[in-house]
Write a protein that holds these residues in place. Structure first.
Motif, PDB file in Angstrom:
ATOM      1  N   TYR A 144      33.781 -21.942  42.942  1.00 59.82           N
ATOM      2  CA  TYR A 144      34.594 -21.574  41.789  1.00 59.82           C
ATOM      3  C   TYR A 144      33.966 -20.422  41.002  1.00 59.82           C
ATOM      4  N   LEU A 145      32.654 -20.386  40.940  1.00 60.58           N
ATOM      5  CA  LEU A 145      31.990 -19.262  40.284  1.00 60.58           C
ATOM      6  C   LEU A 145      32.324 -17.962  41.006  1.00 60.58           C
ATOM      7  N   ASN A 146      32.238 -17.981  42.330  1.00 60.10           N
ATOM      8  CA  ASN A 146      32.552 -16.786  43.115  1.00 60.10           C
ATOM      9  C   ASN A 146      34.014 -16.376  42.939  1.00 60.10           C
ATOM     10  N   GLU A 147      34.898 -17.369  42.897  1.00 62.65           N
ATOM     11  CA  GLU A 147      36.320 -17.048  42.777  1.00 62.65           C
ATOM     12  C   GLU A 147      36.642 -16.468  41.401  1.00 62.65           C
ATOM     13  N   LEU A 148      36.052 -17.041  40.351  1.00 63.06           N
ATOM     14  CA  LEU A 148      36.274 -16.497  39.012  1.00 63.06           C
ATOM     15  C   LEU A 148      35.712 -15.086  38.913  1.00 63.06           C
ATOM     16  N   TRP A 149      34.587 -14.860  39.545  1.00 62.71           N
ATOM     17  CA  TRP A 149      33.977 -13.526  39.561  1.00 62.71           C
ATOM     18  C   TRP A 149      34.894 -12.523  40.258  1.00 62.71           C
ATOM     19  N   ILE A 150      35.466 -12.922  41.388  1.00 57.33           N
ATOM     20  CA  ILE A 150      36.382 -12.039  42.124  1.00 57.33           C
ATOM     21  C   ILE A 150      37.645 -11.769  41.309  1.00 57.33           C
ATOM     22  N   LEU A 151      38.209 -12.829  40.735  1.00 57.99           N
ATOM     23  CA  LEU A 151      39.411 -12.673  39.913  1.00 57.99           C
ATOM     24  C   LEU A 151      39.158 -11.728  38.747  1.00 57.99           C
ATOM     25  N   ASN A 152      38.047 -11.924  38.081  1.00 60.78           N
ATOM     26  CA  ASN A 152      37.726 -11.078  36.935  1.00 60.78           C
ATOM     27  C   ASN A 152      37.526  -9.625  37.351  1.00 60.78           C
ATOM     28  N   ASN A 153      36.878  -9.413  38.493  1.00 61.55           N
ATOM     29  CA  ASN A 153      36.655  -8.041  38.951  1.00 61.55           C
ATOM     30  C   ASN A 153      37.968  -7.334  39.270  1.00 61.55           C
ATOM     31  N   HIS A 154      38.903  -8.049  39.891  1.00 64.80           N
ATOM     32  CA  HIS A 154      40.220  -7.464  40.143  1.00 64.80           C
ATOM     33  C   HIS A 154      40.914  -7.135  38.817  1.00 64.80           C
ATOM     34  N   TYR A 155      40.807  -8.047  37.883  1.00 63.70           N
ATOM     35  CA  TYR A 155      41.438  -7.854  36.576  1.00 63.70           C
ATOM     36  C   TYR A 155      40.817  -6.655  35.852  1.00 63.70           C
ATOM     37  N   TYR A 156      39.496  -6.562  35.934  1.00 66.92           N
ATOM     38  CA  TYR A 156      38.790  -5.476  35.256  1.00 66.92           C
ATOM     39  C   TYR A 156      39.229  -4.101  35.770  1.00 66.92           C
ATOM     40  N   GLU A 157      39.571  -4.022  37.048  1.00 68.71           N
ATOM     41  CA  GLU A 157      39.991  -2.740  37.615  1.00 68.71           C
ATOM     42  C   GLU A 157      41.191  -2.162  36.866  1.00 68.71           C
ATOM     43  N   PHE A 158      42.105  -3.026  36.430  1.00 69.97           N
ATOM     44  CA  PHE A 158      43.279  -2.543  35.698  1.00 69.97           C
ATOM     45  C   PHE A 158      42.897  -2.100  34.287  1.00 69.97           C
ATOM     46  N   ALA A 159      41.960  -2.812  33.673  1.00 67.57           N
ATOM     47  CA  ALA A 159      41.478  -2.390  32.359  1.00 67.57           C
ATOM     48  C   ALA A 159      40.777  -1.039  32.464  1.00 67.57           C
ATOM     49  N   GLU A 160      40.011  -0.857  33.528  1.00 66.23           N
ATOM     50  CA  GLU A 160      39.304   0.407  33.734  1.00 66.23           C
ATOM     51  C   GLU A 160      40.286   1.551  33.976  1.00 66.23           C
ATOM     52  N   GLN A 161      41.316   1.293  34.782  1.00 66.20           N
ATOM     53  CA  GLN A 161      42.311   2.327  35.055  1.00 66.20           C
ATOM     54  C   GLN A 161      43.076   2.704  33.789  1.00 66.20           C
ATOM     55  N   PHE A 162      43.425   1.699  32.985  1.00 60.88           N
ATOM     56  CA  PHE A 162      44.139   1.998  31.744  1.00 60.88           C
ATOM     57  C   PHE A 162      43.263   2.841  30.823  1.00 60.88           C
ATOM     58  N   TYR A 163      41.993   2.502  30.732  1.00 56.78           N
ATOM     59  CA  TYR A 163      41.077   3.264  29.877  1.00 56.78           C
ATOM     60  C   TYR A 163      41.003   4.722  30.326  1.00 56.78           C
ATOM     61  N   GLU A 164      40.901   4.938  31.631  1.00 57.01           N
ATOM     62  CA  GLU A 164      40.810   6.305  32.146  1.00 57.01           C
ATOM     63  C   GLU A 164      42.084   7.096  31.836  1.00 57.01           C
ATOM     64  N   ILE A 165      43.230   6.435  31.946  1.00 57.52           N
ATOM     65  CA  ILE A 165      44.495   7.102  31.615  1.00 57.52           C
ATOM     66  C   ILE A 165      44.571   7.383  30.117  1.00 57.52           C
ATOM     67  N   ALA A 166      44.184   6.396  29.312  1.00 55.56           N
ATOM     68  CA  ALA A 166      44.270   6.539  27.854  1.00 55.56           C
ATOM     69  C   ALA A 166      43.394   7.669  27.340  1.00 55.56           C
TER      70      ALA A 166
END
Length: 236
Positions: A144-166
């Protein structure tokens, strides 16, 4: 009666080693056992007692981390996914208010990804709650730790992309402030998640490094945001 039973249980769990040592010492003294024999028996029992205490303490630490990880997963699901106003995808949707077809295409593709992530997270939380209720969560904590880490990393990619666009466009102040509120609370989660990983690494094997959970960048020019540094988790 209940109090006496609890006291007896405590002595049985934690005090069995001293009790046995004292008993054997008295028996050995009464029957005149040789010193080396008595010392050997007592040493073995003392060592077994110390090992038992160490294992018990390690189990207690693991239980605390299990509870914290479960709470963090539930918190992330409530605050940053689904219909939450602090979801990065809710912020991305505000780009439809801008006259930029290229941004619309990107936002639409993000919407499809959001549906997939929400479904994944719902399944993840359902499995965590099911295993927590059955007492099996501690068995699968690394999974579950690994899965939460993977989920969060995928989620973070969208936050990073939005920041770069903004950073490249003239973003409305309200959207900029909205993102910064998200980033402040998300970064609080990240720090807590990093702390949980560090604690788990100290008592159990995991290849995840705390810095691999990245924090969201804050946009310049937004309104001051207070980070919820010491927020309390609610039961999911």
């Amino acid at each position: 009666m209940v109090t006496l039973f609890k006291m007896f249980k405590t002595v049985l769990v934690w005090g069995w080693s001293p009790v046995i040592i004292a008993t054997i010492a008295l028996v050995g003294f009464y029957y005149g056992w040789e010193f080396w024999m008595l010392a050997t028996f007592l040493g073995v029992i003392l060592l077994a007692g110390l090992i038992f205490i160490i294992i018990r303490e390690s189990d207690k630490e693991l239980e605390a981390i299990v509870m914290r990880l479960r709470q963090q997963a539930g918190y992330f699901s409530r605050r940053f996914t689904g219909t939450s106003s602090l979801s990065i995808f809710a912020i991305i949707d505000t780009l439809f208010n801008l006259e930029d077809p290229q941004l619309w295409d990107w936002a639409r593709s993000c919407d499809m990804c959001a549906r997939l992530l929400d479904t994944w997270f719902d399944s993840f939380i359902h499995r965590i709650e099911g295993d927590a209720g059955s007492g099996r969560f501690s068995v699968y904590i690394r999974v579950y730790l690994n899965e939460l880490w993977i989920l969060n990393n995928h989620y973070y990619e969208f936050a990073e992309q939005f920041y770069e666009i903004a950073e490249k466009i003239d973003l409305p102040p309200a959207t900029r402030d909205h993102y910064n509120r998200f980033a402040a609370e998300y970064n609080t989660f990240v720090q807590n998640f990093r702390d949980t990983i560090s604690e788990l690494r100290a008592i159990s094997a995991t290849n995840i490094e705390p810095p691999s959970v990245k924090m969201a960048e804050m946009l310049a020019g937004g309104a001051p945001v207070k980070s919820r540094r010491d927020y309390e988790y609610d039961e999911y």
